[in-house]
Enzyme design. Structure first.
Site, mmCIF file in Angstrom:
data_model
loop_
_atom_site.group_PDB
_atom_site.id
_atom_site.type_symbol
_atom_site.label_atom_id
_atom_site.label_comp_id
_atom_site.label_asym_id
_atom_site.label_seq_id
_atom_site.Cartn_x
_atom_site.Cartn_y
_atom_site.Cartn_z
ATOM 1 N N HIS A 215 -23.112 21.263 14.051
ATOM 2 C CA HIS A 215 -23.723 21.641 12.774
ATOM 3 C C HIS A 215 -22.755 21.657 11.606
ATOM 4 O O HIS A 215 -23.140 21.956 10.489
ATOM 5 C CB HIS A 215 -24.436 22.998 12.878
HETATM 6 C C1 UD1 Z 1 -24.146 28.476 8.326
HETATM 7 C C2 UD1 Z 1 -22.699 28.799 8.007
HETATM 8 C C3 UD1 Z 1 -21.798 28.278 9.104
HETATM 9 C C4 UD1 Z 1 -22.236 28.813 10.473
HETATM 10 C C5 UD1 Z 1 -23.707 28.495 10.680
HETATM 11 C C6 UD1 Z 1 -24.172 29.156 11.941
HETATM 12 C C7 UD1 Z 1 -22.054 28.866 5.646
HETATM 13 C C8 UD1 Z 1 -21.354 28.150 4.571
HETATM 14 N N1 UD1 Z 1 -22.277 28.160 6.762
HETATM 15 O O1 UD1 Z 1 -24.268 27.060 8.335
HETATM 16 O O2 UD1 Z 1 -20.465 28.709 8.877
HETATM 17 O O3 UD1 Z 1 -21.469 28.187 11.445
HETATM 18 O O4 UD1 Z 1 -24.483 29.023 9.582
HETATM 19 O O5 UD1 Z 1 -25.291 28.546 12.474
HETATM 20 O O6 UD1 Z 1 -22.385 30.001 5.494
HETATM 21 N N2 UD1 Z 1 -32.097 26.188 7.760
HETATM 22 C C9 UD1 Z 1 -33.316 26.319 8.375
HETATM 23 N N3 UD1 Z 1 -33.665 27.548 8.845
HETATM 24 C C10 UD1 Z 1 -32.870 28.646 8.731
HETATM 25 C C11 UD1 Z 1 -31.645 28.495 8.088
HETATM 26 C C12 UD1 Z 1 -31.262 27.265 7.618
HETATM 27 O O7 UD1 Z 1 -34.064 25.358 8.503
HETATM 28 O O8 UD1 Z 1 -33.261 29.726 9.188
HETATM 29 C C13 UD1 Z 1 -31.700 24.851 7.275
HETATM 30 C C14 UD1 Z 1 -31.919 24.686 5.779
HETATM 31 O O9 UD1 Z 1 -32.339 23.383 5.551
HETATM 32 C C15 UD1 Z 1 -30.528 24.870 5.217
HETATM 33 C C16 UD1 Z 1 -29.647 24.338 6.340
HETATM 34 O O10 UD1 Z 1 -30.313 24.672 7.535
HETATM 35 O O11 UD1 Z 1 -30.350 24.186 4.008
HETATM 36 C C17 UD1 Z 1 -28.257 24.932 6.343
HETATM 37 O O12 UD1 Z 1 -28.316 26.371 6.384
HETATM 38 P P1 UD1 Z 1 -27.091 27.240 5.800
HETATM 39 O O13 UD1 Z 1 -27.284 28.666 6.103
HETATM 40 O O14 UD1 Z 1 -26.846 26.869 4.359
HETATM 41 O O15 UD1 Z 1 -25.850 26.679 6.578
HETATM 42 P P2 UD1 Z 1 -25.660 26.394 8.127
HETATM 43 O O16 UD1 Z 1 -25.443 24.933 8.308
HETATM 44 O O17 UD1 Z 1 -26.735 27.051 8.893
HETATM 45 N N1 UDP Z 2 -26.082 29.819 19.982
HETATM 46 C C1 UDP Z 2 -27.371 30.154 20.402
HETATM 47 N N2 UDP Z 2 -28.319 29.181 20.447
HETATM 48 C C2 UDP Z 2 -28.053 27.886 20.107
HETATM 49 C C3 UDP Z 2 -26.740 27.553 19.681
HETATM 50 C C4 UDP Z 2 -25.782 28.549 19.610
HETATM 51 O O1 UDP Z 2 -27.635 31.323 20.739
HETATM 52 O O2 UDP Z 2 -28.958 27.040 20.168
HETATM 53 C C5 UDP Z 2 -25.062 30.877 19.916
HETATM 54 C C6 UDP Z 2 -23.762 30.561 20.597
HETATM 55 O O3 UDP Z 2 -23.808 30.880 21.977
HETATM 56 C C7 UDP Z 2 -22.807 31.461 19.847
HETATM 57 C C8 UDP Z 2 -23.342 31.429 18.443
HETATM 58 O O4 UDP Z 2 -24.690 31.014 18.558
HETATM 59 O O5 UDP Z 2 -22.917 32.797 20.352
HETATM 60 C C9 UDP Z 2 -22.551 30.463 17.627
HETATM 61 O O6 UDP Z 2 -23.162 30.271 16.417
HETATM 62 P P1 UDP Z 2 -23.050 28.908 15.599
HETATM 63 O O7 UDP Z 2 -22.560 27.812 16.449
HETATM 64 O O8 UDP Z 2 -24.337 28.745 14.905
HETATM 65 O O9 UDP Z 2 -21.998 29.307 14.474
HETATM 66 P P2 UDP Z 2 -20.394 29.302 14.424
HETATM 67 O O10 UDP Z 2 -19.896 30.121 15.546
HETATM 68 O O11 UDP Z 2 -19.956 27.880 14.465
HETATM 69 O O12 UDP Z 2 -20.121 29.889 13.086
#
Ligand code: UD1
Ligand code: UDP
Length: 387
Positions: A215
């Protein structure tokens, strides 16, 4: 509210935050003089990215929900700031001032709430402080640097965090090596997770498949990079079936780039984002994990599952020098070599880092209580602190 009560606000916003918050909230229950308010910014809002973690980890319902949703970095950060400031101001005006804010990890909600609290002169504790990828093209790196520079309690998960903060001029009194709260949650739930039926449902055998997550913007927002990675995953899946739990950012990117992972010559099972327990069931029984997730690098290290990290760098170096992670970037040859070594049983076992022992939440609660000059109702175990 009683005179002796101290008010602490714990902020969560995105998937990894919920997992990290659970042990801290549990441990804070031992301190009846700390009144804890749980604030959910709403950065993640889909049921599979938010609600499922509250249910499975028995997290209390947030007291405050800021409902910020998605947006560009500035829009999302700005929205959190406006709404969090309004909340803190209201509390102050109502004679219920907040004594401390606790933020977790490196997401936009972490940065936004740190900025607001600091400008209102409310001290901030940062859980997972000091991690540095030294790559400022990552939005999380900017969030980490700014958050740490403003927080006065820096709670580190690994020694590199302590070293980075010292190098940045922070003093020993501000820095505490507390261990890893994400691993507290893992240890608490791994047995329960392995008793679930997800493997049977997906027709998988323990040790007979790999798990994939992606992601990071650097991997998924650039169609050429994403195409390269999909090609590599298809190639690996000819050797071992893969389960790909697709983040919504990645789902959108795959669709926009018209990329298909499943094909006649691949064995990639595409799933949506998984709940915590099913996902832990999958990862803890996998032959290997391929990921760009920060948390997953740590979880695989804690349970000894080989992890090929699809990034050129990491802010979590202990997962490489002690754990089971290897940085392979998007280099096909390195990935192929890594997979071969794992399938041949020729991959280092690694070991679980010190203090990743299921008690980080307790250490953090005790440090927070000390900072608020409060004592526990019952005695918590002693712990090691950075000097
Ligand atoms: C965010 C964090 C990242 C973390 C990740 C965990 C920042 C800058 N990034 O990235 O560090 O690793 O969360 O998963 O804070 N969206 C949905 N449903 C949701 C949320 C998001 O569809 O509930 C989609 C939207 O299109 C959104 C995109 O995901 O624009 C990205 O979401 P966002 O929270 O901006 O960043 P992540 O890529 O999720
Ligand atoms: N995770 C989860 N379901 C998924 C993918 C990840 O529960 O489909 C959990 C994973 O085991 C870990 C956490 O989400 O505990 C990590 O979050 P993510 O990878 O979204 O964010 P990051 O750690 O990179 O910020």
């Amino acid at each position: 509210m009683s005179e002796s009560l101290r008010r602490l606000v714990l902020v969560v916003g995105a998937r990894p935050n919920f997992i990290k918050a659970a042990p801290i909230l549990d441990a804070l229950r031992e301190y009846p003089d700390i009144n804890v308010t749980l604030v959910h910014t709403g950065q993640h809002y889909d049921a599979q990215l938010s609600d499922v973690f509250f249910e499975e980890l028995h997290l209390r319902t947030p007291d405050i929900h800021l409902q910020v949703g998605s947006g560009s970095h500035a829009v999302q950060t700005g929205r959190v700031m406006e709404r969090f400031e309004e909340y803190l101001q209201e509390e102050r005006s109502a004679g219920r001032p907040v004594d401390r804010v606790v933020v977790l990890g490196d997401v936009n909600s972490t940065l936004a709430c740190t900025l607001v609290a600091s400008k209102m002169q409310i001290p901030v504790a940062h859980v997972e402080a000091g991690l540095r990828s030294f790559d400022r093209s990552m939005p999380e790196e900017i969030n980490r640097i700014v958050t740490d520079s403003l927080a006065d309690l820096l709670l580190c998960s690994e020694p590199a965090g302590v070293e980075n903060l010292r190098r940045e001029g922070r003093t020993g009194r501000e820095i505490h090596l507390v261990g890893n709260v994400m691993i507290d949650t893992l240890l608490e739930n791994v047995e329960k997770a392995q008793n679930r039926s997800i493997l049977e449902e997906l027709n998988l055998l323990p040790g007979g498949y790999g798990v994939v997550t992606l992601h990071r913007p650097a991997n998924v927002d650039d169609p050429n990079q994403l195409r390269r990675l999909v090609r590599v995953l298809v190639e690996v899946s000819r050797q071992i079936p893969l389960v790909f739990a697709v983040h919504p950012r990645t789902a959108r990117a795959l669709e926009e780039a018209k990329l298909q992972c499943s094909s006649a010559d691949s064995q990639i099972l595409m799933l949506g984002p998984q709940g915590y327990l099913d996902f832990l069931s999958l990862t803890s029984q996998a032959k290997l994990v391929m990921t760009d997730s920060g948390g997953l690098q740590e979880e695989t290290t804690a349970i000894g599952i080989p992890c090929l990290t699809l990034r050129p760098n990491t802010e979590r170096p202990i997962t490489i020098y002690e754990g089971t992670s290897t940085l392979v970037g998007s280099d096909v040859d390195q990935l192929r070599d890594g997979v071969e070594a794992i399938l041949d049983g020729d991959y280092p076992n690694g070991r679980c880092p010190e203090l990743w022992d299921g008690r980080a939440g307790q250490r953090i609660a005790r440090i927070l209580a000390d900072a608020l000059a409060l004592r526990p109702a019952i005695t918590t175990p002693s712990f090691q602190r950075a000097a």
